[in-house]
Design a protein around this motif. Sequence first.
Motif, PDB file in Angstrom:
ATOM      1  N   UNK A 330      44.887  34.963  40.113  1.00 28.25           N
ATOM      2  CA  UNK A 330      44.272  36.384  40.667  1.00 28.25           C
ATOM      3  C   UNK A 330      43.003  36.523  40.076  1.00 28.25           C
ATOM      4  N   UNK A 331      42.495  36.243  38.609  1.00 28.50           N
ATOM      5  CA  UNK A 331      41.267  36.237  38.033  1.00 28.50           C
ATOM      6  C   UNK A 331      40.399  35.354  38.683  1.00 28.50           C
ATOM      7  N   UNK A 332      40.740  34.082  39.069  1.00 31.86           N
ATOM      8  CA  UNK A 332      39.862  33.336  39.658  1.00 31.86           C
ATOM      9  C   UNK A 332      39.227  33.972  40.908  1.00 31.86           C
ATOM     10  N   UNK A 333      40.267  34.464  41.747  1.00 36.10           N
ATOM     11  CA  UNK A 333      39.881  34.975  43.089  1.00 36.10           C
ATOM     12  C   UNK A 333      38.789  36.125  42.718  1.00 36.10           C
ATOM     13  N   UNK A 334      39.004  36.934  41.620  1.00 39.12           N
ATOM     14  CA  UNK A 334      38.108  37.842  41.289  1.00 39.12           C
ATOM     15  C   UNK A 334      36.683  37.305  40.953  1.00 39.12           C
ATOM     16  N   UNK A 335      36.753  36.232  40.372  1.00 37.00           N
ATOM     17  CA  UNK A 335      35.491  35.788  39.782  1.00 37.00           C
ATOM     18  C   UNK A 335      34.642  35.197  40.951  1.00 37.00           C
ATOM     19  N   UNK A 336      35.387  34.487  41.780  1.00 35.74           N
ATOM     20  CA  UNK A 336      34.834  34.294  43.135  1.00 35.74           C
ATOM     21  C   UNK A 336      34.253  35.323  44.032  1.00 35.74           C
ATOM     22  N   UNK A 337      35.035  36.173  44.167  1.00 42.44           N
ATOM     23  CA  UNK A 337      34.615  37.401  45.114  1.00 42.44           C
ATOM     24  C   UNK A 337      33.457  38.262  44.592  1.00 42.44           C
ATOM     25  N   UNK A 338      33.644  38.681  43.007  1.00 45.00           N
ATOM     26  CA  UNK A 338      32.635  39.459  42.298  1.00 45.00           C
ATOM     27  C   UNK A 338      31.866  39.079  41.338  1.00 45.00           C
ATOM     28  N   UNK A 339      32.117  37.746  40.903  1.00 45.93           N
ATOM     29  CA  UNK A 339      31.157  37.118  39.736  1.00 45.93           C
ATOM     30  C   UNK A 339      30.884  37.917  38.791  1.00 45.93           C
TER      31      UNK A 339
END
Length: 407
Positions: A330-339
Amino acid sequence: MTNKFQIGSFQLMKSMNRSLILNIIRRHEPISRSEIAKLTKLTPPTVSNLVKELLQAGIVIEQKLGESSGGRKPTLLTLNGDNFHVVGLDVGSRSIKAIITTITGKLLVKKNFPLPPEVTKEMLLNFLKEAIHTIKQSGHINVDKIIGIGVAMHGIVDIEKGESIFAPNLDLQNIPIKEVLEKEFKMAVKVENDARAMSLGELWFGHGGSYNSFVCVNAGRGIGAGIVINGKLFHGSNCISGEIGHMIIDVNGPKCSCGNFGCLQAFASGPAIAEAVKKRIKMGYSGLISELAGNDPDKVTGELVYEAAKKGDQLCTAALEQAGHYLGIGLTNLIHTLNPDKIIIGGGVSNAQDFVFDAINRTVLQKAVTKPAKNTEILISKFGDDATVMGAVALILVELFSTRTAA
């Protein structure tokens, strides 16, 4: 009866130029009047007049003399933090956590108030009022110094109305929190989603203060995120930003409380962790967790899983590590979306950081697409279980110190 000191002080602090000055003092104290004028771009006479009003109201105090640059030593100004208090409430599905702090975030009183298994809207509102009345009367607090109440509520919140639109863990809708509490206590009340409140607490008091863009993840009975972009809380167009618990991780995964399948919350929340362990016990596992639960799988909770893991139960250790793995996705998805500059994790699941944190970092390192993304800083909230209730306090401070003019 309306307390004129409370309302008058709150309104005095809220005017734009006064808020601008107070925010500068908060961030740079101790500070001189001339430095305030430079930073705010207000004229020195304007600063002097406004500071005089703030001194007379007891909101600001004068401190020791500063260093001289050739002339008379300047008198320095600081916030009179101990003269003003804020009530913060974290409304969960099992309890209400209530605190009173100074406006600088110093904790004065903390109490927990249990909730029954099922509550109505009216019952919850009465419990909120009772919690506030009780904590105001404890710890030798001068109630005349309380200037506002912040409420952090899980689920969907209408921040303009101060209304809980949907609280899924309580199965309640349209709870008029602000209206009822302002009528009862005659002071400012602010209501916000718990994860977003948590992010404000980190911005004001915690790990987020020196960063423009970061995400706070509240992982407990549910999973949500508070997103700060360029120093401001992001709500989205319908106030549902940050509902990452309903980010679908695996379409073939277990059913979530929202009705979808494979949501992050169905893998990595406290109840999901407990459910995974319950299933294994029912299939015949008989480790330490079974003893702690009295050989009754239905008594297994996320907290009990953590206790068993600390004592070496292999099933519970594996369940927490698995939750960390899914949180990492889930955090990887956040990183890829919001950086974001960093991600801060709080809530009940964060208490098990000895078991989940390595798995989170390992997963992000494996799955993030670039080296900088892999190295995104991930921290546990400095407040632990109190992260959300500190955020509730910050709701009032944002209201007091916010300005339309950038400092």
